[in-house]
Design a protein around this motif. Structure first.
Motif, PDB file in Angstrom:
ATOM      1  N   PRO A  32      47.414 -49.706   7.438  1.00  0.00           N
ATOM      2  CA  PRO A  32      47.040 -48.486   6.720  1.00  0.00           C
ATOM      3  C   PRO A  32      48.029 -47.348   6.881  1.00  0.00           C
ATOM      4  N   SER A  61      40.208 -48.577  15.921  1.00  0.00           N
ATOM      5  CA  SER A  61      39.468 -47.456  15.357  1.00  0.00           C
ATOM      6  C   SER A  61      38.854 -47.847  14.009  1.00  0.00           C
ATOM      7  N   HIS A  62      39.605 -48.579  13.206  1.00  0.00           N
ATOM      8  CA  HIS A  62      39.104 -49.048  11.921  1.00  0.00           C
ATOM      9  C   HIS A  62      37.887 -49.952  12.134  1.00  0.00           C
ATOM     10  N   SER A  65      34.904 -47.907  13.217  1.00  0.00           N
ATOM     11  CA  SER A  65      34.309 -47.130  12.124  1.00  0.00           C
ATOM     12  C   SER A  65      33.445 -48.014  11.231  1.00  0.00           C
ATOM     13  N   HIS A  82      40.187 -57.498   6.982  1.00  0.00           N
ATOM     14  CA  HIS A  82      41.041 -56.528   7.669  1.00  0.00           C
ATOM     15  C   HIS A  82      41.523 -57.089   9.007  1.00  0.00           C
TER      16      HIS A  82
END
Length: 127
Positions: A32, A61-62, A65, A82
């Motif tokens: 990202p 972190s992704h 979340s 992902h």
């Protein structure tokens, strides 16, 4: 439109089309930070890629979340593409390892495996 994978692609697309901007899609899956790198380069700023630790932190972190927003079961299912992309871009090897990463229903295990991918990447970079 489409297939913008980096700064050189973005520059070529803008030159060919006369457009004001490019849109980054699938190329950002698993990286990202690519959007920021391209934006920096197009603005004439230095392009700096995040190191292994920063990439690991972004991936974790992704994942966090998604787990927070969707709950563990749904978040892990949504995260699969992902997770695979992060692992592939980090150069993590092993079909069995990758399969465990993308099919595990244990968030703790997935976090550990994902973090390992970037730790392994850092070891490869140092060699």
């Amino acid at each position: 439109n489409g297939d913008c994978h980096g700064l050189d692609d973005a520059r070529a697309m803008l030159a060919a089309s006369g457009a004001d901007a490019v849109m980054i899609g699938r190329a950002a899956v698993g990286q990202p930070w690519l959007v920021g790198e391209i934006a920096a380069g197009l603005s004439g700023n230095p392009v700096t890629s995040p190191d292994s630790a920063a990439r690991r932190n972004a991936a974790l972190s992704h994942l966090d979340s998604l787990l927070t927003a969707m709950g563990t079961a749904q978040g892990l299912r949504h995260a699969r593409k992902h997770l695979a992309a992060y692992a592939d871009r980090a150069g993590a090897a092993g079909a069995a390892w990758r399969r465990t990463l993308v099919t595990s229903d244990d968030a703790r295990e997935v976090r550990t495996l994902l973090a390992w991918a970037f730790t392994n990447e850092a070891s490869s970079e140092a060699a």
